[in-house]
Design a protein around this motif. Structure first.
Motif, PDB file in Angstrom:
ATOM      1  N   PHE A  27      24.110 -35.544 -20.149  1.00  0.00           N
ATOM      2  CA  PHE A  27      25.462 -35.792 -19.611  1.00  0.00           C
ATOM      3  C   PHE A  27      26.374 -35.378 -21.034  1.00  0.00           C
ATOM      4  CE2 PHE A  27      29.630 -37.974 -20.211  1.00  0.00           C
ATOM      5  CZ  PHE A  27      30.302 -37.735 -19.129  1.00  0.00           C
ATOM      6  N   GLU A  28      25.876 -35.911 -21.850  1.00  0.00           N
ATOM      7  CA  GLU A  28      26.656 -35.345 -23.690  1.00  0.00           C
ATOM      8  C   GLU A  28      25.963 -34.576 -23.911  1.00  0.00           C
ATOM      9  OE1 GLU A  28      25.314 -38.802 -26.348  1.00  0.00           O
ATOM     10  OE2 GLU A  28      27.429 -40.187 -25.218  1.00  0.00           O
ATOM     11  N   SER A  29      25.134 -34.639 -23.562  1.00  0.00           N
ATOM     12  CA  SER A  29      25.506 -33.089 -24.338  1.00  0.00           C
ATOM     13  C   SER A  29      25.913 -31.339 -23.650  1.00  0.00           C
ATOM     14  CB  SER A  29      23.669 -32.883 -24.403  1.00  0.00           C
ATOM     15  OG  SER A  29      23.253 -32.845 -23.130  1.00  0.00           O
ATOM     16  N   GLY A  30      25.165 -31.279 -22.409  1.00  0.00           N
ATOM     17  CA  GLY A  30      25.508 -30.324 -21.527  1.00  0.00           C
ATOM     18  C   GLY A  30      25.594 -29.047 -22.047  1.00  0.00           C
ATOM     19  N   TYR A  31      26.493 -27.583 -21.299  1.00  0.00           N
ATOM     20  CA  TYR A  31      25.818 -26.829 -22.421  1.00  0.00           C
ATOM     21  C   TYR A  31      25.782 -26.465 -23.732  1.00  0.00           C
ATOM     22  CZ  TYR A  31      24.988 -24.848 -17.466  1.00  0.00           C
ATOM     23  OH  TYR A  31      24.286 -25.382 -16.205  1.00  0.00           O
ATOM     24  N   GLU A  32      25.116 -25.311 -24.149  1.00  0.00           N
ATOM     25  CA  GLU A  32      25.437 -25.364 -25.545  1.00  0.00           C
ATOM     26  C   GLU A  32      25.469 -23.471 -25.363  1.00  0.00           C
ATOM     27  OE1 GLU A  32      22.338 -26.595 -28.117  1.00  0.00           O
ATOM     28  OE2 GLU A  32      23.366 -28.991 -28.299  1.00  0.00           O
ATOM     29  N   VAL A  33      25.814 -22.837 -26.860  1.00  0.00           N
ATOM     30  CA  VAL A  33      26.187 -21.180 -27.028  1.00  0.00           C
ATOM     31  C   VAL A  33      24.539 -20.883 -26.359  1.00  0.00           C
ATOM     32  CG1 VAL A  33      26.248 -19.621 -28.179  1.00  0.00           C
ATOM     33  CG2 VAL A  33      27.805 -21.436 -28.062  1.00  0.00           C
ATOM     34  N   GLY A  34      24.097 -19.816 -25.684  1.00  0.00           N
ATOM     35  CA  GLY A  34      23.108 -18.983 -25.800  1.00  0.00           C
ATOM     36  C   GLY A  34      22.430 -19.485 -24.200  1.00  0.00           C
ATOM     37  N   GLU A  57      32.297  -8.435  -9.170  1.00  0.00           N
ATOM     38  CA  GLU A  57      32.860  -6.944 -10.505  1.00  0.00           C
ATOM     39  C   GLU A  57      32.842  -7.755 -11.915  1.00  0.00           C
ATOM     40  OE1 GLU A  57      32.447  -3.984  -9.177  1.00  0.00           O
ATOM     41  OE2 GLU A  57      31.558  -4.647  -7.951  1.00  0.00           O
ATOM     42  N   ALA A  58      32.827  -9.129 -12.047  1.00  0.00           N
ATOM     43  CA  ALA A  58      33.014  -9.696 -13.187  1.00  0.00           C
ATOM     44  C   ALA A  58      32.078  -9.350 -14.460  1.00  0.00           C
ATOM     45  CB  ALA A  58      33.907 -10.860 -13.194  1.00  0.00           C
ATOM     46  N   LYS A  59      32.863  -9.171 -15.297  1.00  0.00           N
ATOM     47  CA  LYS A  59      31.645  -9.070 -16.234  1.00  0.00           C
ATOM     48  C   LYS A  59      31.516 -10.575 -16.841  1.00  0.00           C
ATOM     49  CE  LYS A  59      33.326  -4.520 -17.750  1.00  0.00           C
ATOM     50  NZ  LYS A  59      34.313  -4.254 -19.008  1.00  0.00           N
ATOM     51  N   GLY A  60      32.133 -11.461 -16.441  1.00  0.00           N
ATOM     52  CA  GLY A  60      32.287 -12.508 -17.116  1.00  0.00           C
ATOM     53  C   GLY A  60      33.800 -13.735 -16.690  1.00  0.00           C
ATOM     54  N   VAL A 146      36.977 -25.136 -22.935  1.00  0.00           N
ATOM     55  CA  VAL A 146      37.291 -23.660 -22.481  1.00  0.00           C
ATOM     56  C   VAL A 146      35.030 -23.346 -22.878  1.00  0.00           C
ATOM     57  CG1 VAL A 146      37.220 -21.194 -22.870  1.00  0.00           C
ATOM     58  CG2 VAL A 146      39.578 -23.241 -23.071  1.00  0.00           C
ATOM     59  N   TYR A 147      34.727 -22.504 -21.852  1.00  0.00           N
ATOM     60  CA  TYR A 147      33.771 -22.141 -22.303  1.00  0.00           C
ATOM     61  C   TYR A 147      33.792 -20.551 -21.392  1.00  0.00           C
ATOM     62  CZ  TYR A 147      32.096 -26.663 -22.324  1.00  0.00           C
ATOM     63  OH  TYR A 147      31.421 -28.344 -22.282  1.00  0.00           O
ATOM     64  N   ILE A 148      33.011 -19.985 -22.635  1.00  0.00           N
ATOM     65  CA  ILE A 148      33.224 -18.472 -22.118  1.00  0.00           C
ATOM     66  C   ILE A 148      31.528 -17.836 -21.533  1.00  0.00           C
ATOM     67  CG2 ILE A 148      33.361 -16.387 -22.821  1.00  0.00           C
ATOM     68  CD1 ILE A 148      35.863 -16.375 -24.686  1.00  0.00           C
ATOM     69  N   LEU A 149      31.717 -17.402 -20.198  1.00  0.00           N
ATOM     70  CA  LEU A 149      30.437 -16.852 -19.498  1.00  0.00           C
ATOM     71  C   LEU A 149      30.479 -15.317 -19.946  1.00  0.00           C
ATOM     72  CD1 LEU A 149      30.192 -19.477 -16.901  1.00  0.00           C
ATOM     73  CD2 LEU A 149      29.671 -20.508 -18.851  1.00  0.00           C
ATOM     74  N   GLN A 150      29.298 -15.036 -20.545  1.00  0.00           N
ATOM     75  CA  GLN A 150      28.979 -13.569 -19.583  1.00  0.00           C
ATOM     76  C   GLN A 150      27.694 -12.985 -19.437  1.00  0.00           C
ATOM     77  OE1 GLN A 150      27.094 -11.233 -23.182  1.00  0.00           O
ATOM     78  NE2 GLN A 150      28.646  -9.912 -23.152  1.00  0.00           N
ATOM     79  N   LYS A 151      27.929 -12.157 -18.469  1.00  0.00           N
ATOM     80  CA  LYS A 151      26.927 -11.861 -16.987  1.00  0.00           C
ATOM     81  C   LYS A 151      25.824 -11.097 -18.059  1.00  0.00           C
ATOM     82  CE  LYS A 151      29.721 -12.045 -12.807  1.00  0.00           C
ATOM     83  NZ  LYS A 151      29.969 -10.744 -11.580  1.00  0.00           N
ATOM     84  N   ASP A 152      24.601 -11.255 -17.823  1.00  0.00           N
ATOM     85  CA  ASP A 152      23.696 -10.422 -18.077  1.00  0.00           C
ATOM     86  C   ASP A 152      21.751 -10.877 -17.526  1.00  0.00           C
ATOM     87  OD1 ASP A 152      21.484  -9.944 -20.060  1.00  0.00           O
ATOM     88  OD2 ASP A 152      21.846 -11.426 -21.085  1.00  0.00           O
ATOM     89  N   GLN A 153      22.241  -9.479 -17.010  1.00  0.00           N
ATOM     90  CA  GLN A 153      20.824  -9.555 -15.921  1.00  0.00           C
ATOM     91  C   GLN A 153      20.881 -11.041 -14.844  1.00  0.00           C
ATOM     92  OE1 GLN A 153      17.386  -9.481 -18.608  1.00  0.00           O
ATOM     93  NE2 GLN A 153      17.453  -7.704 -18.681  1.00  0.00           N
ATOM     94  N   GLY A 154      22.189 -10.956 -14.313  1.00  0.00           N
ATOM     95  CA  GLY A 154      22.218 -11.816 -12.781  1.00  0.00           C
ATOM     96  C   GLY A 154      22.271 -12.836 -13.854  1.00  0.00           C
TER      97      GLY A 154
END
Length: 206
Positions: A27-34, A57-60, A146-154
Motif C-alpha cells: 500500500f505504502e509503496s505503490g507505483y514508482e517511476v518506470g 488515440e491518447a499517447k498517455g 499526480v501520476y503521468i503515464l505514457q503509452k509504450d508498446q501497449g
C-alpha cells in the motif's frame, strides 16, 4: 495437547501478521517511476464507466487524485483544467479520480462530485474510486497527487509522480511547473526532470 494448540495458534498469528505487513508495504509503496500501471474501470460523474483503454488515440495520461473538499485540491482545480486544455489535444488528457470515502467525508460523495464538476465546468472525466481500490495501487497519499503515464508498446509506464507545481495553494507564486514540464518533455522525446516530487495536500480519507 494444550501446548500443541498454543503452537498452532501462534503460528497462525505469525502468518496473519506477515500477510498484513506485506499488504501495508504494498500500500505504502505503490507505483514508482518506470513501473507499469494497470488500467481501471471507474464511474464518471456522467454515470458512465471509464477506462484508460477507452482513449485509443491518447499517447498517455495525466492522472490526478483529487476531491471536492480539500483546500489544496480546490486551489488546484483551475490548474488541472488548464493542463487538460493544454495537453488533451496533444494526446495527454487529464483523468481525475476522487479517492475519498464519502462515509468519512460526506462532501466527497458521488452526488457532490457531480455538483462540483458541473459548477467548475470540468472538461475531463471525474471518476469515483468506489471501494477505494485504485488509489492504493498507485500509492496516492494526498489530494491532489499526480501520476503521468505514457503509452509504450501497449503498456502504461509511470513517468512522473508528485505535485502539479511548487506552489500548493497559490498558482501565481509557482516558479516550477512540474507536470507541465514533464508532459512537454515526453512530447519532445526528452527525459523527465525531475520525475518525482512530494505531493502536498490533504490526506486521503479512508
Amino acid at each position: 495437547m494444550k501446548s500443541l494448540k498454543i503452537l498452532v495458534v501462534l503460528t497462525l498469528l505469525l502468518v496473519v501478521s506477515a500477510f498484513a505487513f506485506t499488504q501495508i508495504d504494498s500500500f505504502e509503496s505503490g507505483y514508482e517511476v518506470g513501473d507499469v500501471a494497470t488500467d481501471f474501470k471507474l464511474k464518471d460523474v456522467s454515470g458512465k464507466y471509464v477506462s484508460l483503454s477507452d482513449f485509443e488515440e491518447a499517447k498517455g495520461f495525466i492522472v490526478v487524485f483529487t476531491c471536492n473538499t480539500c483546500p489544496f485540491a480546490i486551489a488546484n482545480e483551475d490548474r488541472i483544467l488548464a493542463l487538460d486544455k493544454q495537453f488533451k489535444s496533444e494526446g495527454y488528457p487529464v483523468i481525475a479520480i476522487n479517492p475519498n470515502n464519502p462515509e468519512v467525508q460526506p462532501g466527497d460523495s458521488f452526488e457532490a462530485m457531480q455538483e462540483r464538476a458541473l459548477e467548475k465546468g470540468f472538461t475531463f472525466p471525474y471518476l469515483f474510486d468506489e471501494g477505494q481500490e485504485i488509489y492504493p495501487q498507485y500509492g496516492a497519499t494526498k489530494t491532489p497527487h499526480v501520476y503521468i503515464l505514457q503509452k509504450d508498446q501497449g503498456q502504461l509506464i509511470v513517468k512522473y509522480t508528485g505535485a502539479i507545481d511548487d506552489s500548493a495553494r497559490d498558482a501565481s507564486t509557482a516558479t516550477k511547473h512540474f507536470v507541465q514540464d514533464a508532459v512537454q518533455a515526453l512530447l519532445n522525446g526528452e527525459p523527465v526532470t525531475p520525475n518525482s516530487t512530494k505531493a502536498i495536500g490533504c490526506s486521503i480519507k479512508v
